[in-house]
Design an enzyme around this catalytic site. Structure first.
Site, PDB file in Angstrom:
ATOM      1  N   ARG A 173      35.266  44.901 -35.439  1.00  0.00           N
ATOM      2  CA  ARG A 173      34.858  45.678 -34.264  1.00  0.00           C
ATOM      3  C   ARG A 173      33.368  45.978 -34.252  1.00  0.00           C
ATOM      4  O   ARG A 173      32.825  46.378 -33.224  1.00  0.00           O
ATOM      5  CB  ARG A 173      35.678  46.977 -34.192  1.00  0.00           C
ATOM      6  CG  ARG A 173      37.108  46.734 -33.709  1.00  0.00           C
ATOM      7  CD  ARG A 173      37.977  47.956 -33.847  1.00  0.00           C
ATOM      8  NE  ARG A 173      38.332  48.203 -35.244  1.00  0.00           N
ATOM      9  CZ  ARG A 173      39.100  49.204 -35.645  1.00  0.00           C
ATOM     10  NH1 ARG A 173      39.574  50.063 -34.756  1.00  0.00           N
ATOM     11  NH2 ARG A 173      39.382  49.356 -36.923  1.00  0.00           N
ATOM     12  N   GLN A 174      32.692  45.764 -35.381  1.00  0.00           N
ATOM     13  CA  GLN A 174      31.235  45.925 -35.416  1.00  0.00           C
ATOM     14  C   GLN A 174      30.599  44.548 -35.248  1.00  0.00           C
ATOM     15  O   GLN A 174      30.015  43.985 -36.167  1.00  0.00           O
ATOM     16  CB  GLN A 174      30.813  46.581 -36.737  1.00  0.00           C
ATOM     17  CG  GLN A 174      31.398  47.986 -36.915  1.00  0.00           C
ATOM     18  CD  GLN A 174      30.983  48.619 -38.234  1.00  0.00           C
ATOM     19  OE1 GLN A 174      29.814  48.583 -38.608  1.00  0.00           O
ATOM     20  NE2 GLN A 174      31.936  49.205 -38.942  1.00  0.00           N
ATOM     21  N   HIS A 226      38.845  40.300 -33.166  1.00  0.00           N
ATOM     22  CA  HIS A 226      38.612  41.289 -32.106  1.00  0.00           C
ATOM     23  C   HIS A 226      37.687  40.741 -31.024  1.00  0.00           C
ATOM     24  O   HIS A 226      37.816  41.098 -29.851  1.00  0.00           O
ATOM     25  CB  HIS A 226      38.031  42.565 -32.718  1.00  0.00           C
ATOM     26  CG  HIS A 226      37.884  43.684 -31.751  1.00  0.00           C
ATOM     27  ND1 HIS A 226      38.964  44.276 -31.133  1.00  0.00           N
ATOM     28  CD2 HIS A 226      36.786  44.320 -31.276  1.00  0.00           C
ATOM     29  CE1 HIS A 226      38.546  45.237 -30.327  1.00  0.00           C
ATOM     30  NE2 HIS A 226      37.227  45.277 -30.390  1.00  0.00           N
ATOM     31  N   ASP A 243      42.610  48.125 -21.017  1.00  0.00           N
ATOM     32  CA  ASP A 243      41.239  48.327 -20.555  1.00  0.00           C
ATOM     33  C   ASP A 243      40.744  47.018 -19.944  1.00  0.00           C
ATOM     34  O   ASP A 243      41.405  45.980 -20.011  1.00  0.00           O
ATOM     35  CB  ASP A 243      40.320  48.772 -21.706  1.00  0.00           C
ATOM     36  CG  ASP A 243      40.431  47.874 -22.926  1.00  0.00           C
ATOM     37  OD1 ASP A 243      40.433  46.637 -22.759  1.00  0.00           O
ATOM     38  OD2 ASP A 243      40.544  48.399 -24.047  1.00  0.00           O
ATOM     39  N   LYS A 255      39.673  53.121 -17.245  1.00  0.00           N
ATOM     40  CA  LYS A 255      39.407  54.424 -17.865  1.00  0.00           C
ATOM     41  C   LYS A 255      37.968  54.827 -17.614  1.00  0.00           C
ATOM     42  O   LYS A 255      37.053  54.029 -17.844  1.00  0.00           O
ATOM     43  CB  LYS A 255      39.659  54.359 -19.379  1.00  0.00           C
ATOM     44  CG  LYS A 255      41.068  53.994 -19.762  1.00  0.00           C
ATOM     45  CD  LYS A 255      41.202  53.867 -21.256  1.00  0.00           C
ATOM     46  CE  LYS A 255      40.341  52.741 -21.782  1.00  0.00           C
ATOM     47  NZ  LYS A 255      40.528  52.486 -23.211  1.00  0.00           N
ATOM     48  N   ASP A 297      47.673  44.495 -26.696  1.00  0.00           N
ATOM     49  CA  ASP A 297      46.345  44.674 -27.262  1.00  0.00           C
ATOM     50  C   ASP A 297      46.256  43.874 -28.552  1.00  0.00           C
ATOM     51  O   ASP A 297      47.272  43.357 -29.046  1.00  0.00           O
ATOM     52  CB  ASP A 297      46.070  46.152 -27.520  1.00  0.00           C
ATOM     53  CG  ASP A 297      44.604  46.518 -27.343  1.00  0.00           C
ATOM     54  OD1 ASP A 297      43.759  45.605 -27.352  1.00  0.00           O
ATOM     55  OD2 ASP A 297      44.299  47.721 -27.196  1.00  0.00           O
ATOM     56  N   ASP A 337      44.796  51.104 -33.668  1.00  0.00           N
ATOM     57  CA  ASP A 337      44.186  51.831 -34.784  1.00  0.00           C
ATOM     58  C   ASP A 337      44.718  53.262 -34.803  1.00  0.00           C
ATOM     59  O   ASP A 337      45.762  53.544 -35.370  1.00  0.00           O
ATOM     60  CB  ASP A 337      42.667  51.771 -34.677  1.00  0.00           C
ATOM     61  CG  ASP A 337      41.977  52.320 -35.919  1.00  0.00           C
ATOM     62  OD1 ASP A 337      42.677  52.799 -36.842  1.00  0.00           O
ATOM     63  OD2 ASP A 337      40.743  52.272 -35.988  1.00  0.00           O
ATOM     64  N   GLY A 397      45.267  56.402 -29.996  1.00  0.00           N
ATOM     65  CA  GLY A 397      44.915  57.356 -28.953  1.00  0.00           C
ATOM     66  C   GLY A 397      44.898  56.725 -27.568  1.00  0.00           C
ATOM     67  O   GLY A 397      45.540  57.216 -26.629  1.00  0.00           O
ATOM     68  N   THR A 398      44.163  55.621 -27.419  1.00  0.00           N
ATOM     69  CA  THR A 398      44.088  54.926 -26.131  1.00  0.00           C
ATOM     70  C   THR A 398      45.458  54.438 -25.698  1.00  0.00           C
ATOM     71  O   THR A 398      45.859  54.592 -24.536  1.00  0.00           O
ATOM     72  CB  THR A 398      43.118  53.735 -26.233  1.00  0.00           C
ATOM     73  OG1 THR A 398      41.810  54.227 -26.523  1.00  0.00           O
ATOM     74  CG2 THR A 398      43.080  52.943 -24.943  1.00  0.00           C
TER      75      THR A 398
END
Length: 315
Positions: A100-101, A134, A173, A196, A222, A226, A229-230
């Site tokens: 993700r980075q 990702h 998203d 969102k 997805d 992780d 939350g989303t």
């Protein structure tokens, strides 16, 4: 770089032992003999207990939590294989940590996905085999061949067998629309998108649904779950806006922090995950179902060894 080894040998570090055993069983091979432990000061100790000289070696290790330990285990195992004169070394990373980075989102950010790619190459890997990065551009971070497997067809077949009526595939998203569209195409289902927005700091997100989900059975797709939350916010919003039922599926179940509690308390009926990350016992709840990627990885390993196309697995 060697093009071919004389035989296949499959080794596992600590994070992916169960999956490695399934892959080896699919191929009719024993797991390679090795020990991966630590010295008393915490340094990682690797010992290869059989000859690998000239062999096509596949090291299976997801770099999930504890990500730094698991990454170092993989790097040290690769180094041990190189120094033992393995013919070709493939790092099989069902889940690629630090993915993700993958870009600088603000000044002075690191691009850690590239750093990890450099470390794997410098350690001595000849190629990498992974699933559902990702971001697709991470493939370009490597100066060695990378084979990128796709988990979507496995997940789609799971829902195909359920024969759910009025199914709508939902992208959580805007960045996941392509994945949702491919998934929906496989199932011949329509798609919807969650938009969102945060109007100002410290104000709850407003979630708009693009598409018709009223009275429908929806599935959110997805690549990674992780903290959930989303996902849970999306599931609750879909239910409030008239969805008959809400399910979810993802390739990688990271499930860190409050993820399990959020899933338990959410409107989600079911989550289907792939076993790219081994699910610990305390995270095995009724709402979560796991299906294996062992067959796909075993087929890919056979094709790599035989110098055949891997992409044809998904034709």
């Amino acid at each position: 770089m060697n093009i071919h080894g004389k035989d296949i040998k499959i080794f596992a570090c600590n994070s992916s032992k169960e999956l490695a055993k399934k892959i080896a069983d699919q191929m009719g091979l024993p797991l390679g003999k090795c020990e991966v432990g630590t010295f008393s000061d915490g340094e990682i100790a690797v010992s290869i207990k059989e000859t690998v000289r000239g062999s096509d070696v596949f090291i299976i290790q997801s770099t999930n939590a504890p990500v730094n330990n698991n990454l170092m285990e993989l790097l040290i195992m690769i180094d041990a294989m190189k120094r033992a004169s393995a013919g070709r070394i493939t790092a099989v990373m069902p889940y690629y940590g630090y993915a993700r980075q993958d870009r600088k989102s603000k000044s002075r950010d690191p691009i850690t996905a590239k750093l990890v790619a450099d470390l794997i190459t410098a350690a001595g890997a000849d190629r990498v085999l992974t699933m559902d990065l990702h971001a697709a551009q991470i493939q370009g971070f490597f100066d060695i061949p990378l084979d990128h497997l796709v988990g979507m067809p496995i997940l789609a077949r799971m829902f195909e067998t359920r024969e759910i009526d009025d199914l709508v595939v939902v992208s959580p998203d805007l960045g996941s629309v392509t994945r949702a569209r491919n998934f929906a195409s496989y199932l011949d289902a329509p798609i919807a998108i969650i938009d969102k927005r945060r109007p100002k700091a410290n104000v709850s997100e407003i979630m708009n649904i693009i598409g018709d989900i009223n009275g429908k059975n929806v599935v959110i797709i997805d690549d990674i779950i992780d903290t959930a939350g989303t996902l849970c916010n999306a599931a609750n919003a879909l239910k409030e806006r008239g969805a008959k039922s809400v399910r979810a599926c993802a390739t990688h179940g990271v499930l860190s922090g409050p993820a399990i509690q959020r899933i338990e308390e959410s409107a989600l009926e079911e989550i289907i995950l792939l076993d790219t990350i081994q699910l610990p016992e305390e995270k095995q709840i009724d709402k979560i179902k796991v299906t294996s990627v062992a067959t796909v990885f075993a087929d890919a390993i056979r094709r790599i060894y035989a110098d055949q196309s891997v992409s044809t697995l998904f034709d």
